[in-house]
Design a protein around this motif. Structure first.
Motif, PDB file in Angstrom:
ATOM      1  N   ILE A   1       0.836  -1.370  -0.018  1.00  0.00           N
ATOM      2  CA  ILE A   1       0.016   0.025   0.209  1.00  0.00           C
ATOM      3  C   ILE A   1       0.868   1.288   0.066  1.00  0.00           C
ATOM      4  O   ILE A   1       1.821   1.404   0.714  1.00  0.00           O
ATOM      5  CB  ILE A   1      -1.008   0.086   1.341  1.00  0.00           C
ATOM      6  CG1 ILE A   1      -1.689  -1.150   1.137  1.00  0.00           C
ATOM      7  CG2 ILE A   1      -1.622   1.368   1.173  1.00  0.00           C
ATOM      8  CD1 ILE A   1      -2.770  -1.463   2.536  1.00  0.00           C
ATOM      9  N   VAL A   2       0.853   2.041  -1.057  1.00  0.00           N
ATOM     10  CA  VAL A   2       1.489   3.181  -1.259  1.00  0.00           C
ATOM     11  C   VAL A   2       0.339   4.219  -1.078  1.00  0.00           C
ATOM     12  O   VAL A   2      -0.456   4.426  -1.520  1.00  0.00           O
ATOM     13  CB  VAL A   2       2.172   3.308  -2.390  1.00  0.00           C
ATOM     14  CG1 VAL A   2       3.043   4.799  -2.554  1.00  0.00           C
ATOM     15  CG2 VAL A   2       3.124   2.354  -2.631  1.00  0.00           C
ATOM     16  N   LYS A   3       0.756   5.144   0.142  1.00  0.00           N
ATOM     17  CA  LYS A   3      -0.329   6.503   0.533  1.00  0.00           C
ATOM     18  C   LYS A   3       0.516   7.789   0.579  1.00  0.00           C
ATOM     19  O   LYS A   3       1.539   7.936   0.875  1.00  0.00           O
ATOM     20  CB  LYS A   3      -0.597   6.217   1.918  1.00  0.00           C
ATOM     21  CG  LYS A   3      -1.745   5.125   2.092  1.00  0.00           C
ATOM     22  CD  LYS A   3      -1.928   5.455   3.423  1.00  0.00           C
ATOM     23  CE  LYS A   3      -3.148   4.274   4.017  1.00  0.00           C
ATOM     24  NZ  LYS A   3      -3.191   4.107   5.429  1.00  0.00           N
ATOM     25  N   ASN A   4      -0.125   8.604  -0.733  1.00  0.00           N
ATOM     26  CA  ASN A   4       0.354   9.898  -0.713  1.00  0.00           C
ATOM     27  C   ASN A   4       1.724  10.290  -0.744  1.00  0.00           C
ATOM     28  O   ASN A   4       2.376  10.954  -0.028  1.00  0.00           O
ATOM     29  CB  ASN A   4      -0.255  10.698   0.202  1.00  0.00           C
ATOM     30  CG  ASN A   4      -0.079  12.323   0.208  1.00  0.00           C
ATOM     31  OD1 ASN A   4      -0.165  12.760  -1.101  1.00  0.00           O
ATOM     32  ND2 ASN A   4       0.000  13.005   1.122  1.00  0.00           N
ATOM     33  N   LEU A   5       2.545   9.344  -1.587  1.00  0.00           N
ATOM     34  CA  LEU A   5       3.988   9.250  -1.552  1.00  0.00           C
ATOM     35  C   LEU A   5       4.730  10.546  -2.359  1.00  0.00           C
ATOM     36  O   LEU A   5       4.426  10.570  -3.553  1.00  0.00           O
ATOM     37  CB  LEU A   5       4.663   8.050  -2.132  1.00  0.00           C
ATOM     38  CG  LEU A   5       6.035   7.801  -2.002  1.00  0.00           C
ATOM     39  CD1 LEU A   5       6.651   7.485  -0.635  1.00  0.00           C
ATOM     40  CD2 LEU A   5       6.486   6.575  -2.834  1.00  0.00           C
ATOM     41  N   HIS A   6       5.403  11.275  -1.754  1.00  0.00           N
ATOM     42  CA  HIS A   6       6.210  12.479  -2.135  1.00  0.00           C
ATOM     43  C   HIS A   6       7.618  12.130  -2.058  1.00  0.00           C
ATOM     44  O   HIS A   6       8.173  11.711  -1.084  1.00  0.00           O
ATOM     45  CB  HIS A   6       5.984  13.722  -1.542  1.00  0.00           C
ATOM     46  CG  HIS A   6       4.369  13.953  -1.821  1.00  0.00           C
ATOM     47  ND1 HIS A   6       3.332  13.669  -1.532  1.00  0.00           N
ATOM     48  CD2 HIS A   6       4.043  15.319  -2.513  1.00  0.00           C
ATOM     49  CE1 HIS A   6       2.380  14.391  -1.748  1.00  0.00           C
ATOM     50  NE2 HIS A   6       2.695  15.465  -2.550  1.00  0.00           N
ATOM     51  N   VAL A   7       8.367  12.077  -3.217  1.00  0.00           N
ATOM     52  CA  VAL A   7       9.713  11.909  -3.256  1.00  0.00           C
ATOM     53  C   VAL A   7      10.374  12.998  -4.063  1.00  0.00           C
ATOM     54  O   VAL A   7      10.007  13.359  -5.191  1.00  0.00           O
ATOM     55  CB  VAL A   7       9.976  10.495  -3.785  1.00  0.00           C
ATOM     56  CG1 VAL A   7      11.552  10.264  -4.059  1.00  0.00           C
ATOM     57  CG2 VAL A   7       9.495   9.585  -3.017  1.00  0.00           C
TER      58      VAL A   7
ATOM     59  N   GLY B   1       4.260  10.875   2.901  1.00  0.00           N
ATOM     60  CA  GLY B   1       3.567   9.742   2.716  1.00  0.00           C
ATOM     61  C   GLY B   1       4.228   8.441   3.239  1.00  0.00           C
ATOM     62  O   GLY B   1       5.144   8.457   3.883  1.00  0.00           O
ATOM     63  N   GLU B   2       3.505   7.478   3.001  1.00  0.00           N
ATOM     64  CA  GLU B   2       3.952   6.005   3.501  1.00  0.00           C
ATOM     65  C   GLU B   2       3.738   4.905   2.712  1.00  0.00           C
ATOM     66  O   GLU B   2       2.977   4.963   1.770  1.00  0.00           O
ATOM     67  CB  GLU B   2       2.900   5.923   4.884  1.00  0.00           C
ATOM     68  CG  GLU B   2       2.854   6.533   5.998  1.00  0.00           C
ATOM     69  CD  GLU B   2       1.959   6.916   6.903  1.00  0.00           C
ATOM     70  OE1 GLU B   2       0.829   6.784   6.241  1.00  0.00           O
ATOM     71  OE2 GLU B   2       1.801   6.961   8.139  1.00  0.00           O
ATOM     72  N   VAL B   3       4.466   3.913   3.021  1.00  0.00           N
ATOM     73  CA  VAL B   3       4.411   2.498   2.235  1.00  0.00           C
ATOM     74  C   VAL B   3       4.428   1.433   3.225  1.00  0.00           C
ATOM     75  O   VAL B   3       5.198   1.262   4.244  1.00  0.00           O
ATOM     76  CB  VAL B   3       5.550   2.362   1.086  1.00  0.00           C
ATOM     77  CG1 VAL B   3       5.595   1.080   0.645  1.00  0.00           C
ATOM     78  CG2 VAL B   3       5.929   3.723   0.208  1.00  0.00           C
TER      79      VAL B   3
END
Lengths: 482, 257
Positions: B3-9, B58-60
């Protein structure tokens, strides 16, 4: 997430595990060097007059020489008058006659180093000569070897018992006029190993010498002489360690190898002298002259070295290829971490016809280490059909270290074939990440990468020592990746 | 599974991913498509644990565990595998030795006994034969002197040996001719299991004719701009990314007066 850069940095900053100090009752002379000291050393060893005179000629020659400055090494001037030129563990008159008479502290020291001296505890098939500071303290398996006519003993004993052999060959490959450190060694050398293999004898076990510097402010000047008569074979191993001390210790050794017709000598070194701390305090200055001569036709000499220790390494194990069809080989792994500096390589001098030489040099630089390969391939006019193949690879870990290559090629015969290949690469974060993505810890990744890089050299080492060498590299590289 | 949530990189000051949401279940194959520079490979590398990227938000979660807190080797041991777009060479280290060390590190982590050399050799011979890999490649140094196709096939071979739970294929099709592509795709298809998921990152639809995805996501300028079934890939093949860009720009732009 730990930074891979930090890992690489730590890699070369591991503790030195052989740095303990042993309290051994020793006989030590005051520092300084003059004719009196040379005569004293010679007298202590009860040497014949010819040897004393040879030492004195070497001393006089040395006094007129200047320390070489051409190497890619930086170190403060060495004060040769502050060095102690003789120190030896005390023992019964005439030296210990058996291991039972050996000072228990000396025995303990070797146990701690993982070199048990008692024969039944030894690795099967390895005879050991143990040298502490200036003296040989024990040699194992002598009797068994003697049955085959093989002489394996300390240099001092060889001078006493095989004086004619020593006189004939001493300085015949490395004359005392050869270079500054060889001259110094010739004047003050104290002990070392001597080995003679009679014609047609295949030495059934590995012969080895373990050198240990223990006494403070003491230089170690050992001398090794190996003579392989026609058709004989010997494999020889040399290991060394020293305690951790804040001051530098000088080590200036000379090794001479003589291979007669169709004889083969394999000489392997695992050099692990104390490298100094990460700020560059302490560590051994290692100035060594090693040279072999292939005197007879189709004789063969190979040098394999794994150099991981010493603050400074200055060393060029060489082969003079005089016999027609003789073969010289040099396989080297040199690791410089912390603030270590190494200027090392080889000389292959082709004199005979159809002589062949192979050079494989692997330099690894980490921390603030500086690693230089310096090698000469010289083909003289008569060396019809000579061939050389050289390969010099450098591996960099981190961005504060350096790798340098100084190849010299001199060819005076148009039929010669000389090949030189060189490469420089960096252990990349890409490589480490690739390994980690497959489940390997960063340190294991670095070890695998470094061992892969050194593979061509390690496979030249006898099995147990290849394993030892890999472990030693691992220890010296531990912490370089996180 | 993932689950990838709102991931900013970002890399340095440059934002690469701007709020990715993605959910991959066991047994599924997801395709991530998009033009060059859209952030596809970044997403793959961040999941694998590359530390040159900075996650700003964000979270993974992988199997319910926060993935970003794990070291790359822990992720690998827990079953995350990435087939690299550009597999690196490791001179002198044989493929066999490398993979043996890797497999045993993973097995040790899972409390399984290490495989000895004989069992390991039997295992890799079987996998290599299945992927029609030249047995000579096994003893060659890792990726050294491999052709582009050999490198990619070697990645799939490693996957077959290591048996991951989540496999990310980063542009595995690039540089492959059609025959090699089929072999690689066959290899991947044979590894499809109810308990295993794939994320297939690709620029082209071509690979997806052979590895048929359950879901297709289109990445554009760091965001997923469209998601759909396998037909979305075909649609993109027909219209190209150009139309998508205009569409995305229109959606994103404020209304002009």
């Amino acid at each position: 997430m730990a930074s891979q850069e930090a890992t690489i940095r730590e890699f070369a900053e591991q503790e030195y595990r052989w740095g303990f100090d042993s309290r051994i009752d020793s006989e030590t002379i005051p520092p300084g060097l003059d004719e009196g000291v040379v005569r004293l050393i010679s007298a202590k060893k009860g040497e014949p007059d010819w040897l004393c005179q040879w030492r004195l000629r070497a001393l006089r020659h040395w006094q007129r020489m200047r320390e070489p400055t051409w190497a890619n090494l930086r170190y403060p001037p060495i004060d040769y008058q502050q060095i102690v030129y003789y120190s030896a563990p005390k023992s019964p008159a005439g030296g210990p006659q058996s291991l039972d008479e050996l000072d228990p502290a000396v025995r303990q020291m070797f146990d701690k180093l993982g070199i048990p001296l008692a024969e039944q505890e030894r690795l099967a098939g390895v005879a050991v000569d143990a040298v502490v500071d200036s003296a040989s303290v024990a040699t194992s398996f002598q009797k068994q070897l003697a049955k085959l006519g093989i002489i394996f003993c300390s240099f001092s004993e060889a001078v006493r018992r095989h004086s004619e052999l020593v006189r004939r060959y001493l300085g015949s490959v490395v004359p005392y006029t050869d270079n500054y450190f060889a001259a110094l060694n010739s004047a003050v050398f104290s002990d070392g190993s001597f080995c003679y293999i009679p014609p047609g004898v295949h030495c059934p076990m590995e012969l080895s010498t373990y050198f240990r510097i223990n006494a403070r402010n003491t230089g170690q000047f050992e001398r090794t002489l190996i003579i392989a008569e026609p058709g004989s074979y010997v494999s020889y191993l040399e290991g060394c360690t020293a305690p951790m001390r804040d001051e530098h210790q000088l080590h200036a050794a000379v090794v001479e190898l003589v291979a007669h017709e169709e004889a083969q000598i394999r000489y392997a070194t695992v050099q692990n002298w104390y490298p100094g701390d990460r700020e560059g305090r302490g560590g051994v200055y290692n100035f060594v002259t090693k040279r072999g001569i292939c005197r007879g036709a189709r004789s063969r000499i190979s040098w394999t070295q794994v150099e991981v220790g010493s603050a400074i390494t200055w060393k060029y194990p060489s082969v003079i290829l005089r016999g027609d069809g003789s073969v010289g080989e040099f396989y080297s792994v040199a690791l410089t971490g912390r603030r270590q500096q190494a200027d090392t390589g080889t000389k292959m001098i082709h004199i005979g016809r159809n002589t062949r030489s192979t050079i494989v040099s692997k330099g690894i630089s980490a921390g603030r280490g500086q690693n230089s390969y310096r090698g000469l391939v010289k083909v003289q006019r008569a060396a019809e059909g000579a061939r050389n193949y050289s390969q010099c690879d450098s591996l960099l870990l981190g961005d504060q270290c350096g790798a340098h290559t100084f190849p010299y090629i001199e060819v005076a015969n148009p039929t010669a074939q000389v090949e030189h290949e060189a490469s420089t690469s960096r252990i990349g974060e890409d490589q480490i990440f690739y390994c980690r993505q497959r489940g390997l810890a960063a340190e294991d990744a670095v070890n695998l990468i470094v061992n892969g890089f050194c593979k061509e050299v390690f496979r030249e080492l006898p099995m147990e020592f290849a394993v030892e060498a890999q472990k030693l590299l691992a220890v010296n590289l531990e912490g370089s990746v996180g | 599974m993932l689950i990838v949530k709102n991931l900013h990189v970002r890399v340095g000051d440059k934002p690469i991913l701007r709020g990715i949401d993605l959910e991959v279940h066991a047994g599924e194959v997801h395709a991530i498509m998009g033009p060059n520079g859209s952030g596809k490979s970044t997403l793959a590398q961040v999941i694998a644990g590359r530390d040159t990227y900075e996650v700003t938000q964000g979270e993974v979660y992988y199997e319910g565990v926060p993935l970003l807190e794990m070291e790359p080797e822990e992720r690998a041991r827990e079953g995350v595998f990435m087939a690299f777009q550009y597999p690196v060479a490791i001179p002198g280290l044989s493929n066999t030795r490398f993979l043996h060390a890797a497999l045993n590190a993973i097995r040790k982590h899972r409390g399984l006994p290490e495989l000895d050399a004989i069992d390991f050799l039997a295992l890799i011979r079987e996998k290599a034969a299945f992927l029609q890999m030249d047995a000579g490649l096994l003893e060659r140094p890792v990726n050294e002197g491999f052709s582009g196709g050999e490198k990619k096939r070697n990645e799939i071979f490693q996957m077959a040996v290591l048996q991951p739970r989540l496999a990310i294929l980063d542009e595995t099709d690039s540089g492959l001719d059609i025959d090699a592509l089929k072999i690689v795709a066959n290899g991947v298809n044979s590894l499809r299991r109810p308990g295993r998921a794939f994320i297939v990152v690709t620029h082209y639809q071509r690979l997806l004719s052979y590895i048929v995805p359950d879901r297709v996501h289109v990445l554009y300028e760091g965001s997923i701009v469209r998601s759909g079934g396998k037909e979305l890939a075909l649609e993109l093949e027909a219209s190209g990314y150009g139309g998508l860009q205009r569409g995305a720009a229109r959606d994103a732009a404020p209304a002009l007066p």
